[in-house]
Design a protein around this motif. Structure first.
Motif, mmCIF file in Angstrom:
data_model
loop_
_atom_site.group_PDB
_atom_site.id
_atom_site.type_symbol
_atom_site.label_atom_id
_atom_site.label_comp_id
_atom_site.label_asym_id
_atom_site.label_seq_id
_atom_site.Cartn_x
_atom_site.Cartn_y
_atom_site.Cartn_z
ATOM 1 N N LYS B 237 0.846 -1.189 0.000
ATOM 2 C CA LYS B 237 0.000 0.000 0.000
ATOM 3 C C LYS B 237 0.885 1.245 0.000
ATOM 4 O O LYS B 237 2.058 1.204 0.406
ATOM 5 N N PHE B 440 -5.339 -5.392 -8.524
ATOM 6 C CA PHE B 440 -5.709 -5.184 -7.128
ATOM 7 C C PHE B 440 -6.638 -6.271 -6.579
ATOM 8 O O PHE B 440 -7.213 -6.111 -5.511
ATOM 9 N N GLY B 452 -1.420 -6.432 -5.317
ATOM 10 C CA GLY B 452 -1.307 -5.164 -6.012
ATOM 11 C C GLY B 452 0.016 -4.498 -5.743
ATOM 12 O O GLY B 452 1.045 -5.150 -5.567
ATOM 13 N N ASN B 470 -11.813 4.941 -7.451
ATOM 14 C CA ASN B 470 -12.006 4.913 -5.992
ATOM 15 C C ASN B 470 -13.148 3.979 -5.611
ATOM 16 O O ASN B 470 -13.002 3.123 -4.741
ATOM 17 N N VAL B 475 -9.202 2.100 -4.771
ATOM 18 C CA VAL B 475 -7.846 2.498 -5.153
ATOM 19 C C VAL B 475 -7.897 4.004 -5.388
ATOM 20 O O VAL B 475 -8.901 4.522 -5.862
ATOM 21 N N THR B 476 -6.814 4.718 -5.002
ATOM 22 C CA THR B 476 -6.798 6.163 -5.247
ATOM 23 C C THR B 476 -5.610 6.543 -6.119
ATOM 24 O O THR B 476 -4.626 5.797 -6.217
ATOM 25 N N MET B 506 -1.401 4.806 -9.115
ATOM 26 C CA MET B 506 -2.631 4.415 -8.427
ATOM 27 C C MET B 506 -2.298 3.303 -7.444
ATOM 28 O O MET B 506 -1.514 2.408 -7.748
ATOM 29 N N ALA B 507 -2.906 3.370 -6.262
ATOM 30 C CA ALA B 507 -2.615 2.343 -5.259
ATOM 31 C C ALA B 507 -3.673 2.342 -4.174
ATOM 32 O O ALA B 507 -4.443 3.297 -4.037
ATOM 33 N N LYS B 508 -3.708 1.262 -3.424
ATOM 34 C CA LYS B 508 -4.434 1.283 -2.159
ATOM 35 C C LYS B 508 -3.539 2.019 -1.177
ATOM 36 O O LYS B 508 -2.330 2.101 -1.371
ATOM 37 N N SER B 509 -4.147 2.555 -0.134
ATOM 38 C CA SER B 509 -3.308 3.414 0.705
ATOM 39 C C SER B 509 -3.720 3.403 2.164
ATOM 40 O O SER B 509 -4.785 2.915 2.525
#
Lengths: 510, 510
Positions: B237, B440, B452, B470, B475-476, B506-509
């Protein structure tokens, strides 16, 4: 009289209005200012750099005595504060209370507090109770002791009458909180940290202090004994500059700090706490500043020397600046107090006289003017802040650079000597109540509000006599010499004539 | 599978339960713990020493770029927060509100809030509005600009779900607040401080970051543009590790920061703000820690080496301790990163194995065991924290001392390389929405929650497409490369097929 005096950089002078003079030194010395939030101050960069120096020096002294820093919560649940009865009594009347955790649109427009907390939180006025709760978890056995921790933090005490640095609603401080196995160790720690404060005040701040103990009535709420350092300000009032508290087992009991002893018994631990704050800056000002503004002791000054190029013609600029930078580089090779000399160059295009006075008001120890004529002579024009503003000396630049360390040493010790001399001149042995009364009564022609000083007088130790001194003269007992340190000088109480172990210091105070 | 794994110092492992592993590393590494105050943490001495190193290094970098520190009030009057509409919108939902200034006896027993304030005060969640009010007084003319000030402080944001260091109600941070004459200068400052953060993260934290810009939806409330550094954690993340905001004239307008321009006109100034917080420690942990606990990068480690005397017989004690002190003294003569090597000696009378594991969990870069047999051989037994816990080397002590600086350098760069390699392995160019979706989506056999990474994909810049990413994938868009810095790589938006200037991350965070 006033018309014969030279114009001073600060108006009014100490003599004309001491309280207003103080505020003006703070403002015009770029140290701090009031903020839109009642009682909270803005510490300006020059004042904050001074605080950074104070902090770093003290921090090194704490670490040398085996302490480490940590950080604990800003908020204290109301119920924690309530655990120690005297403690909450002492702080409940002046604390910021958080009751809600959001703002939402109000029917009348604007925002209103919402999300009421189940239990109100108090913004820490001091952290014994919240730190105690953590220590109770950390301490199991005598092997976990001692705990020697310090915290640098902001605290809030809702004072109604505030004064920059001396008494503000929010202030910055350090608070040491230690836990010990035995009473003797905790007491030793209490005295050790008082000694650290005394050394710091005298060696770094050039501020002579009297180390001793507070009377029962002046103790920290919840403490068994409170030790303190007290210093005489220029208006001859006493300023409490630091305190070290022996808390006995009071807070261990209320927070549940217990440990298994070497004999396998469950025992309450012994704790101490000790602190100094941004109030020290108030003490520094009222010890050294004069009618021209702040005077920084070199060991804490954000800059030791400021170089002020005097450029009258643009065509001179380049040559003069090269010369200024050469002198600055050489100065920075020199050492004072174990570190390179701190030099600033002020090359703003502002009127030279105005610029010089700014640095006078900021209290930088050495001002060094450098103009075309100085340059031609390989010289610099130097003024010491602890001397008159017009007293300037032309010196070969190399000689100035070579001697800068000893010059700064000399300023540091002169400031201390001057303050010590002032305190001695205004300290008197007083043997009767009426002498005490007249010591604190202005006589005709004396400056209003400036009189008295430190009275060394006998006191029997009874609250009754202490109260009479407080009530009739607005004078308090500031410091009782420690019996443990061998201070004994028998006599008779000036109030009741009963036996007294030693003279104590009585004064008006901040 | 689990039965074949070696026993780790932290339970659970990253693979078994990443979130719980994180909490255990923090706790067992002596970094921090929860407190009785909801959402507020206690930073323990070892964790705080790490923060002191972070603070001192950053502080030096701020000063090198011309900034000075100051201090502003903890409290913000509600009306100040309300001045900037987006700003208050962003912070109103999670702020601690002070409504009373004392506690008094309640009829039901105990104490209740009393002395209601005329206007509620908010404990600062960030200080743009209160600092802006002060700057409005300081700035009159273009000659007063730029103002380049930083503050080290505590702030409070009433988060409902908290995690030590990563998201706490109270946290420590620095906030830079600058004022400029022109848009270009303010923008230059915004980028400069982003670069400072990137340099600090990579060179000191050994944490590779991606520097770029936030999308409109992820901007700081009230900012015109928000720049950020983003780093990939071990669960792949993204963690936002620092932000630098170009505030345009928004806050100057709401606070009334105007100046007389060179042309004599009254103009609104241009401002920036930038900050990093104790969250960096969370990033440090999730970048370097392993299943045995914390791993400190040497440039920030509170101690570089711990010496662990192994004393099996009391009769050996004196000789071994003399040898240990000799090695310690020699190590302290060596330098790393411009300062003496920091050495601790742990001579507590605790089981040697247990003691060794404590230092493993704390992440000290070098553990040096010294027992009777080492002493006889003039040797020491050295373990590097970035290698397996059993991988120890016997070395002649002089050789170890001589090479300690380069060994620490090597650890520092190995940690960076390892983190960079991990990021590269988990960064993928993605060209369709369905590729993004599968990137993801955990596949069979993958560890739950770990999948991911960073997807580099084209985005048209429209909110609509961002929202789809999103909403559908959680994912943002973490980072948009700066056009000003020449990042251009044209393509088609993975959502709508429209033109895209460049790929974004772009990634999860967190």
């Amino acid at each position: 009289m006033a018309e014969n005096r030279r114009k001073t950089a600060i108006t009014p002078t100490r003599e004309d209005d001491y309280a207003e003079w103080y505020q003006q030194v703070v403002r015009q010395g770029d140290l701090a200012e009031t903020s839109p939030v009642r009682g909270c101050m803005v510490i300006r960069p020059w004042g904050y750099a001074l605080w950074e120096n104070i902090r770093d020096r003290l921090d090194a002294m704490f670490k040398e005595t085996g302490h480490r820093n940590a950080y604990f919560p800003l908020f204290i649940p109301k119920s924690y504060l309530e655990k120690e009865a005297e403690h909450v009594e002492g702080f409940a009347k002046e604390c910021a209370v958080v009751t809600h955790h959001r703002l939402e649109a109000s029917p009348e427009g604007g925002l209103q507090p919402a999300g009421e907390l189940e239990e109100p939180l108090v913004v820490r006025p001091t952290s014994e109770t919240i730190i105690g709760a953590t220590y109770a978890r950390w301490v199991q056995s005598y092997r976990d002791l001692p705990i020697l921790i310090n915290q640098w933090a902001n605290v809030v005490r809702w004072e109604l009458r505030t004064r920059l640095f001396l008494r503000t609603a929010e202030f910055l401080w350090q608070e040491g909180h230690t836990v010990h196995e035995t009473e003797a160790e905790a007491w030793e720690e209490t005295v050790r940290m008082l000694n650290v404060y005394q050394t710091f005040a005298e060696s770094f701040m050039a501020m002579p202090v009297i180390a001793g103990e507070k009377t029962a009535g002046e103790r920290f709420p919840g403490a068994v004994r409170t030790l303190c350092i007290e210093s005489m300000m220029q208006d001859r009032k006493a300023l409490q500059a630091g305190t070290s508290h022996f808390l006995g087992q009071n807070f261990a009991r209320s927070s549940g700090i217990t440990y298994q002893s070497r004999e396998g018994r469950e025992e309450f631990a012994w704790t101490t706490s000790w602190g100094v704050s941004t109030r020290l800056i108030g003490g520094l000002i009222m010890t050294h500043a004069d009618d021209d503004g702040m005077v920084m002791p070199p060991r804490l000054a954000p800059a030791h020397a400021v170089l002020l190029p005097i450029i009258r013609r643009d065509s001179d600029r380049e040559r003069i600046m090269a010369y200024v930078h050469k002198v600055a580089a050489a100065l920075r090779q020199e050492r004072f107090d174990g570190a390179p000399v701190r030099v600033e160059i002020d090359d703003r295009e502002v009127n030279a006289g105005e610029k010089g006075w700014e640095w006078v008001r900021r209290g930088v120890p050495l001002r060094v003017e450098i103009g075309p004529r100085d340059m031609e002579k390989d010289a610099v024009f130097v003024a010491r802040r602890d001397r008159g503003p017009k007293e300037k000396t032309s010196l070969p630049w190399k000689q100035f650079v070579q001697n800068v360390g000893s010059e700064l040493e000399d300023i540091q010790s002169s400031l201390f000597e001057r303050a010590l001399d002032r305190r001695e001149r205004h300290t008197r042995e007083v043997d009767t109540f009426s002498q005490l009364e007249s010591f604190f009564t202005p006589v005709d022609g004396a400056r209003p509000g400036i009189h008295g000083g430190f009275a060394r007088a006998h006191w029997c130790g009874r609250e009754e006599c202490e109260k009479r001194i407080n009530d009739e003269l607005s004078v308090t007992i500031r410091s009782v010499p420690l019996e443990e340190e061998g201070f004994t000088e028998p006599g008779k109480c000036i109030c009741c004539g009963n036996e007294s172990r030693t003279r104590v210091v009585m004064a008006k105070s901040y």
